[in-house]
Write a protein that holds these residues in place. Structure first.
Motif, PDB file in Angstrom:
ATOM      1  N   ASN A 101     -49.868  24.650  56.336  1.00 29.01           N
ATOM      2  CA  ASN A 101     -49.462  24.619  54.927  1.00 29.01           C
ATOM      3  C   ASN A 101     -48.938  23.262  54.498  1.00 29.01           C
ATOM      4  OD1 ASN A 101     -49.894  27.349  53.956  1.00 29.01           O
ATOM      5  ND2 ASN A 101     -48.339  27.924  55.483  1.00 29.01           N
ATOM      6  N   PRO A 102     -49.733  22.221  54.633  1.00 24.25           N
ATOM      7  CA  PRO A 102     -49.248  20.904  54.204  1.00 24.25           C
ATOM      8  C   PRO A 102     -49.110  20.873  52.689  1.00 24.25           C
ATOM      9  CG  PRO A 102     -51.581  20.786  54.761  1.00 24.25           C
ATOM     10  CD  PRO A 102     -51.140  22.174  55.088  1.00 24.25           C
ATOM     11  N   THR A 103     -48.099  20.170  52.200  1.00 26.25           N
ATOM     12  CA  THR A 103     -47.908  20.124  50.743  1.00 26.25           C
ATOM     13  C   THR A 103     -48.281  18.761  50.173  1.00 26.25           C
ATOM     14  OG1 THR A 103     -45.599  19.551  51.136  1.00 26.25           O
ATOM     15  CG2 THR A 103     -46.091  21.865  50.696  1.00 26.25           C
ATOM     16  N   ASN A 104     -47.983  17.686  50.928  1.00 24.38           N
ATOM     17  CA  ASN A 104     -48.265  16.349  50.406  1.00 24.38           C
ATOM     18  C   ASN A 104     -49.780  16.138  50.283  1.00 24.38           C
ATOM     19  OD1 ASN A 104     -48.966  13.391  50.933  1.00 24.38           O
ATOM     20  ND2 ASN A 104     -46.804  13.293  50.372  1.00 24.38           N
ATOM     21  N   PRO A 105     -50.245  15.696  49.117  1.00 23.96           N
ATOM     22  CA  PRO A 105     -51.694  15.526  48.930  1.00 23.96           C
ATOM     23  C   PRO A 105     -52.309  14.528  49.914  1.00 23.96           C
ATOM     24  CG  PRO A 105     -50.438  14.632  47.068  1.00 23.96           C
ATOM     25  CD  PRO A 105     -49.476  15.395  47.915  1.00 23.96           C
ATOM     26  N   ARG A 106     -51.557  13.458  50.217  1.00 21.03           N
ATOM     27  CA  ARG A 106     -52.082  12.447  51.143  1.00 21.03           C
ATOM     28  C   ARG A 106     -52.237  13.047  52.545  1.00 21.03           C
ATOM     29  NH1 ARG A 106     -54.656   9.790  53.475  1.00 21.03           N
ATOM     30  NH2 ARG A 106     -54.587   7.605  54.036  1.00 21.03           N
ATOM     31  N   LEU A 107     -51.287  13.887  52.924  1.00 21.56           N
ATOM     32  CA  LEU A 107     -51.362  14.545  54.237  1.00 21.56           C
ATOM     33  C   LEU A 107     -52.545  15.504  54.274  1.00 21.56           C
ATOM     34  CD1 LEU A 107     -50.414  15.365  57.042  1.00 21.56           C
ATOM     35  CD2 LEU A 107     -48.730  16.874  55.995  1.00 21.56           C
ATOM     36  N   LYS A 108     -52.723  16.268  53.160  1.00 24.09           N
ATOM     37  CA  LYS A 108     -53.857  17.197  53.092  1.00 24.09           C
ATOM     38  C   LYS A 108     -55.170  16.448  53.315  1.00 24.09           C
ATOM     39  CE  LYS A 108     -51.923  20.625  49.958  1.00 24.09           C
ATOM     40  NZ  LYS A 108     -51.865  21.018  48.542  1.00 24.09           N
ATOM     41  N   GLU A 109     -55.274  15.321  52.634  1.00 27.30           N
ATOM     42  CA  GLU A 109     -56.494  14.519  52.740  1.00 27.30           C
ATOM     43  C   GLU A 109     -56.679  14.022  54.180  1.00 27.30           C
ATOM     44  OE1 GLU A 109     -56.360  10.988  50.315  1.00 27.30           O
ATOM     45  OE2 GLU A 109     -58.105  10.177  51.397  1.00 27.30           O
ATOM     46  N   PHE A 110     -55.547  13.530  54.770  1.00 28.65           N
ATOM     47  CA  PHE A 110     -55.592  13.012  56.139  1.00 28.65           C
ATOM     48  C   PHE A 110     -56.037  14.098  57.116  1.00 28.65           C
ATOM     49  CE2 PHE A 110     -53.517  12.023  60.218  1.00 28.65           C
ATOM     50  CZ  PHE A 110     -53.985  10.742  60.440  1.00 28.65           C
ATOM     51  N   LEU A 111     -55.416  15.267  56.973  1.00 27.12           N
ATOM     52  CA  LEU A 111     -55.735  16.362  57.905  1.00 27.12           C
ATOM     53  C   LEU A 111     -57.179  16.822  57.734  1.00 27.12           C
ATOM     54  CD1 LEU A 111     -52.464  18.521  57.810  1.00 27.12           C
ATOM     55  CD2 LEU A 111     -53.283  17.039  59.651  1.00 27.12           C
ATOM     56  N   SER A 112     -57.661  16.829  56.484  1.00 25.01           N
ATOM     57  CA  SER A 112     -59.040  17.272  56.262  1.00 25.01           C
ATOM     58  C   SER A 112     -60.016  16.326  56.953  1.00 25.01           C
ATOM     59  CB  SER A 112     -59.338  17.337  54.764  1.00 25.01           C
ATOM     60  OG  SER A 112     -59.463  16.032  54.244  1.00 25.01           O
ATOM     61  N   LYS A 113     -59.591  15.063  57.123  1.00 20.31           N
ATOM     62  CA  LYS A 113     -60.482  14.099  57.772  1.00 20.31           C
ATOM     63  C   LYS A 113     -60.419  14.187  59.287  1.00 20.31           C
ATOM     64  CE  LYS A 113     -60.478  10.560  54.222  1.00 20.31           C
ATOM     65  NZ  LYS A 113     -59.670   9.420  53.816  1.00 20.31           N
ATOM     66  N   VAL A 114     -59.229  14.455  59.835  1.00 16.86           N
ATOM     67  CA  VAL A 114     -59.097  14.362  61.295  1.00 16.86           C
ATOM     68  C   VAL A 114     -59.248  15.703  61.997  1.00 16.86           C
ATOM     69  CG1 VAL A 114     -57.644  12.311  61.203  1.00 16.86           C
ATOM     70  CG2 VAL A 114     -56.574  14.563  61.226  1.00 16.86           C
TER      71      VAL A 114
END
Lengths: 241, 233
Positions: free
Chosen positions: A227-240
């Motif tokens: 449940n990540p909330t930060n948009p930058r983290l969401k983007e990062f996780l979607s990539k890795v």
């Protein structure tokens, strides 16, 4: 155990760490992830003053180490083991001497005690048969396990890992991560900068995401990854992931 | 046969008559004495200066010492060794009666120290910074890291360059004759001036230098090989 207050670090014009305030407790396994250039390695390296902070304080065992003199810094570094991306074993010494050098030089152990300790640690990391070989004769994964053993020989209170598997062949990553897991299970306080999400999920008690010199999100692995909330983290996780 | 006979006569004239060979052996003694002591001074001075310079480059400390080290390097490396030798003998010690060999040892040692310093410094700077970091992360002081981690590796890396410097030094001592030291070169020259025959005395001098250099080179190769055993990079 380690309190970081308003930590800033600049390299010239480049502002790497921006006002970081953070607390690391005894027994925690903190995993720091983030894109390259986000300052995660710099943050880790500030903790044992491999990098000198530009401002702010780092309190370790009740002492502000940013104000300590060089002798005090050397003493506190004994209690903070560090494992590097490129192992940094001493190529001119045997594996065993790599481990015994610091405890003997610093007068913490006699040569015999250090030898015994080294053999016990080599046993633990599964490389007792390599004791009399030189670092150039063993694989990358083995080098990193030796580097971990070398740090453990000082009986540190906390272990700092700076991308310990990034320079390894993929097939050697597992052996190093397994050793780190064992260490975590033994109750060692650990701060780990890594790109190994599986390790973070499985071993971390807390995961931090750094972005542009700040810790922008942190939490338990479960919450962090699911449940990540930060948009930058969401983007990062979607990539890795 | 005639050539052989004339060589034999020449050999007799140049080396046997009046025990002239002693000019060469006595000269060789001085050459070796000067070289060995100058190497010792060169190593000690060179390592000290190299550590000062490298410490300054790495940590920004030792500013004043580094300043003097730089002046020393500039002067020594910017002027011919024979001029330095004469300045030390005729100017600095001009008014005192002093052992010439001592002066030569001092001059060549000071000179060699400058070259050794730059060789060793380049060796220290070539060691990966990770080695310093590994040392200090274990709580070792800068000095301990330097002596037990950095210098042993640096020394190994620069050994060929150091050996070369000492071979150059051995040959450079041939200018010791400028302050009237009877070294090997001077010995050959004295024989030449007595027999008016330059060929054999000078060839003999050259051969003796050559043999010494070849011997030193083989020693260094052996040492290098032994050190390399630990470290196949």
């Amino acid at each position: 155990m380690i309190s970081v207050n308003n930590l800033n670090k600049s390299f010239g014009e480049l502002h790497i760490l921006k006002d970081i305030t953070e607390e690391i407790h005894k027994g925690e396994k903190v995993v720091i992830i983030g894109p390259s250039g986000s300052g995660k390695s710099t943050f880790l390296r500030c903790l044992n003053l491999m990098e000198t902070p530009t401002s702010g304080e780092i309190i370790f065992d009740g002492v502000d180490i940013t104000k300590a003199n060089i002798k005090e810094v050397n003493l506190l570094r004994r209690k903070m083991g560090m494992v590097f991306q490129h192992f940094n074993l001493f190529p001119h010494l045997t594996i065993k001497k790599n481990i015994t050098l610091a405890p003997v030089k610093l007068g913490i152990m006699t040569k015999d005690e250090a030898d015994k300790k080294a053999m016990a640690l080599l046993e633990k990391v599964g490389l007792a048969d390599k004791a009399d070989q030189f670092p150039t004769q063993i694989s990358g994964g083995q080098k990193q396990r030796i580097a971990i053993a070398r740090s453990l020989a000082m009986n540190p209170d906390v272990m700092l890992f700076d991308e310990p598997t990034s320079a390894l062949d993929p097939e050697m990553v597992g052996e190093v991560l397994n050793l780190m897991k064992e260490l975590a299970d033994d109750g060692m306080t650990m701060v780990v900068v890594t790109h190994e999400m599986g390790f973070a999920r499985e071993v971390a008690s807390r995961v931090m995401f750094m972005e542009d010199g700040r810790i922008v999100e942190q939490g338990s692995p479960d919450k962090f990854f699911n449940n990540p909330t930060n948009p930058r983290l969401k983007e990062f996780l979607s990539k890795v992931l | 046969m005639e050539l052989f006979n004339s060589l034999k006569d020449s050999f007799y004239e140049n080396f046997i008559v009046d025990d002239r060979w002693k000019y060469l052996t006595d000269g060789l003694k001085n050459t070796l004495l000067i070289t060995i002591l100058a190497i010792l001074i060169g190593i000690i001075l060179g390592f000290i200066v190299a550590i000062i310079r490298a410490t300054h480059d790495k940590t920004g400390k030792m500013k004043i010492l580094n300043f003097f080290a730089k002046i020393y390097l500039t002067i020594i490396r910017g002027t011919p060794v024979v001029v330095q030798l004469m300045i030390i003998y005729f100017v600095i010690f001009g008014s005192v009666n002093i052992n010439k060999v001592f002066v030569a040892v001092l001059a060549f040692g000071l000179n060699s120290g400058a070259y050794v310093a730059e060789i060793v410094r380049s060796g220290i700077m070539s060691i990966d910074n990770g080695q310093f970091e590994a040392g200090s992360s274990l709580g070792l002081s800068y000095r301990q890291t330097m002596t037990s981690i950095i210098l042993p590796q640096a020394f190994k890396n620069v050994l060929p360059a150091l050996a070369n410097e000492f071979i150059v030094l051995l040959k450079e001592t041939s200018v010791a004759g400028y302050i009237a030291i009877a070294d090997l070169t001077k010995g050959g020259d004295v024989i030449r001036s007595q027999t008016y025959d330059p060929f054999l005395p000078l060839i003999a001098v050259a051969v003796i230098y050559l043999v010494m250099v070849m011997f030193l080179t083989s020693l260094v190769t052996k040492l290098e090989r032994r050190l390399a055993k630990n470290d196949k990079r």
